[in-house]
Every structure is written in structure tokens, then in C-alpha cells.
Design a protein around this motif. Structure first.
Motif, short mmCIF file in Angstrom:
data_model
loop_
_atom_site.label_atom_id
_atom_site.label_comp_id
_atom_site.label_asym_id
_atom_site.label_seq_id
_atom_site.Cartn_x
_atom_site.Cartn_y
_atom_site.Cartn_z
N SER A 2 0.84 -1.20 0.00
CA SER A 2 0.00 0.00 0.00
C SER A 2 0.87 1.25 0.00
CB SER A 2 -0.92 0.02 1.23
OG SER A 2 -1.79 -1.08 1.23
N GLN A 3 0.35 2.32 -0.59
CA GLN A 3 1.07 3.59 -0.64
C GLN A 3 0.12 4.71 -0.17
OE1 GLN A 3 3.16 4.45 -4.30
NE2 GLN A 3 3.62 2.30 -4.67
N PHE A 4 0.50 5.36 0.93
CA PHE A 4 -0.30 6.46 1.48
C PHE A 4 0.49 7.76 1.38
CE2 PHE A 4 -2.48 3.50 4.84
CZ PHE A 4 -3.06 2.77 3.81
N LEU A 5 -0.23 8.87 1.28
CA LEU A 5 0.38 10.19 1.35
C LEU A 5 -0.20 10.92 2.56
CD1 LEU A 5 1.91 12.73 0.46
CD2 LEU A 5 0.09 13.16 -1.21
N ILE A 6 0.67 11.35 3.48
CA ILE A 6 0.26 12.17 4.61
C ILE A 6 0.56 13.62 4.26
CG2 ILE A 6 0.59 12.70 7.05
CD1 ILE A 6 1.55 9.83 7.45
N THR A 29 4.21 1.90 2.22
CA THR A 29 5.09 3.02 1.87
C THR A 29 4.33 4.31 2.15
OG1 THR A 29 6.22 1.76 0.13
CG2 THR A 29 6.37 4.17 0.03
N VAL A 30 4.96 5.22 2.90
CA VAL A 30 4.32 6.47 3.26
C VAL A 30 5.09 7.64 2.66
CG1 VAL A 30 3.62 8.01 5.14
CG2 VAL A 30 3.42 5.53 5.42
N PHE A 31 4.40 8.45 1.88
CA PHE A 31 4.95 9.70 1.36
C PHE A 31 4.44 10.83 2.22
CE2 PHE A 31 4.68 6.76 -2.19
CZ PHE A 31 5.95 6.85 -2.76
N GLU A 32 5.17 11.95 2.23
CA GLU A 32 4.80 13.07 3.07
C GLU A 32 4.85 14.38 2.28
OE1 GLU A 32 6.78 13.25 6.90
OE2 GLU A 32 7.39 11.15 6.70
N SER A 33 3.98 15.32 2.66
CA SER A 33 4.03 16.67 2.11
C SER A 33 3.60 17.62 3.20
CB SER A 33 3.11 16.79 0.88
OG SER A 33 1.77 16.50 1.23
N GLU A 48 0.32 5.77 -8.16
CA GLU A 48 -0.23 4.52 -7.62
C GLU A 48 -0.58 4.66 -6.13
OE1 GLU A 48 2.29 1.23 -8.47
OE2 GLU A 48 2.14 1.49 -10.65
N LEU A 49 -0.85 5.88 -5.70
CA LEU A 49 -1.24 6.08 -4.31
C LEU A 49 -2.59 5.43 -4.04
CD1 LEU A 49 -0.30 9.84 -3.78
CD2 LEU A 49 0.82 7.87 -2.73
N ASP A 50 -2.71 4.83 -2.86
CA ASP A 50 -3.96 4.19 -2.46
C ASP A 50 -4.82 5.09 -1.60
OD1 ASP A 50 -3.47 1.39 -3.47
OD2 ASP A 50 -1.71 1.63 -2.18
#
Length: 217
Positions: A2-6, A29-33, A48-50
Motif C-alpha cells: 500500500s502507498q499512502f500520502l500524509i 510506503t508512506v509519502f509526506e508533504s 499509484e497512491l492508495d
């Protein structure tokens, strides 16, 4: 995997939420902004963010505009708003404007995981103590959200400054653009919002709970 963006401007909260998520979801996998612009950058790079976990108060997002804009540009991406506010009118609008869930920042790790799992299964999620209190948003507000979604980020900034009562020359100074460009933006704003003067535009801004932007340095 899974890929999440916080998307949140507080690094300590991002770190805490990231840790909570990684303890609940395997192979994550966690991306951040930390701002609206950096969130848009990650969204454009990661196709491909979930899930997007979105704070309403990041720099540049102007509360509901960030959600409205992202929902317009990425209609298939599940969005969960994570916020310190539990104002029922805001939560109602958040859900009406495209979020699939609302998670208060004070939620337990278990509630956060439950909410995310529910959203990933294609269902909406709200905390039990809020679920029955959230009202349906009138069609008029939905139409306003669609109109606001047509504004570019720069036009939205101009609208916010109109909401603050700034003159054209003051807006030009804050945004480092010419007065002619400000006038062009205002003309486009009026056309997209279907209004004819500043007062009508400011009323729309007020209905969408827009807050003053910080001066551009």
C-alpha cells in the motif's frame, strides 16, 4: 503493498501518524508533504497512491479549497481528512465535497486504522460519536464547491485576498504580480463563480469557510 500520502504541515504529527500507520499496515510506503503545493507535486509524481490523508489547514490549501481542488483533479483517489477541528458543519461539507472519511487528530491508533480500512474497502467512515450528527449539505453548497473547483490556485489566492478586503494594488503587492494581472484574475473569478461583483464573490468565499492566507514573502 500500500502507498499512502500524509499531507500535513506539522512534522511531529506526520511522524507520529506514519508510525501509527506502519504499526497497523504491513508492507506500507508512506509519502509526506507539508503544503498544498508540495502535496500536488507528490500527487503528480506518484500515480499509484492508495490513499491521501489530508489536513485542511496546510499552507496554501485554504481549508476546503485544497480538498475541492484535489478531488477535482484526482477523482478516483480516496481522501480522508485528518483534522484537529470537529466542527460538525465543516465535517458535513468535507464529506459532501469528496472526502470518504474524517478522522479527528485525537483519534486512537485503532480508530485511525479502522477508518482507513473502511475507506480502502470503498465505504465512507466517520467516528461513532459524529456519524449521526453530520448533516447533509444542500445542493447549493455542492454547486458552489464545483464552481470553486474551477479556480486555479492563483485565482483562489486572489479570491481569499478579496475576502480579506484588500484592494487590487494590495493584492498585486502580496502576490508580486501587476495590477493588470490581478484584474484579469478577478474577471476570471467572477466568470467561473457566476457573480458580477466583489460582494458576491466574498459571500461565496464566506460560505466555503475560506480563511485569510498568509502574506507571500
Amino acid at each position: 503493498m500500500s502507498q499512502f500520502l500524509i499531507a500535513d504541515d506539522h512534522p511531529l504529527f506526520r511522524e507520529a501518524l506514519k508510525g501509527a500507520l506502519q504499526s497497523q499496515f504491513e508492507d506500507l510506503t508512506v509519502f509526506e508533504s507539508e503544503s498544498f503545493d508540495s502535496t500536488l507535486a507528490v500527487l503528480s509524481e506518484q500515480d499509484e497512491l492508495d490513499l491521501l490523508l489530508l489536513d485542511l489547514h496546510m499552507p496554501g490549501s485554504g481549508d476546503l479549497y485544497g480538498l475541492i481542488r484535489i478531488r477535482e483533479d484526482y477523482p478516483s483517489l480516496p481522501i480522508v481528512v485528518v483534522s484537529g477541528s470537529e466542527d460538525l458543519s465543516i465535517i458535513s461539507k468535507v464529506m459532501a465535497y469528496g472526502a470518504m472519511g474524517f478522522i479527528p487528530k485525537a483519534s486512537s491508533t485503532q480508530d485511525i486504522a479502522q477508518g482507513i480500512e473502511t475507506v480502502l474497502e470503498g465505504e465512507t467512515w466517520l467516528p461513532e460519536n459524529i456519524k449521526d450528527k453530520v448533516a447533509n449539505v444542500e445542493n447549493e453548497d455542492r454547486e458552489l464547491a464545483q464552481q470553486v473547483a474551477s479556480l486555479t490556485p492563483q485565482q483562489y489566492k486572489v479570491l481569499q485576498y478579496l475576502h480579506e478586503g484588500l484592494l487590487n494594488k494590495q493584492i498585486a503587492y502580496e502576490l508580486h504580480i501587476s495590477e493588470a494581472t490581478v484584474k484579469a484574475h478577478i474577471t476570471a473569478i467572477f466568470r467561473k463563480l457566476g457573480v458580477y461583483n466583489r460582494t458576491q464573490a466574498v459571500l461565496i468565499a464566506s460560505k466555503l469557510q475560506l480563511e485569510p492566507v498568509e502574506a507571500v514573502s
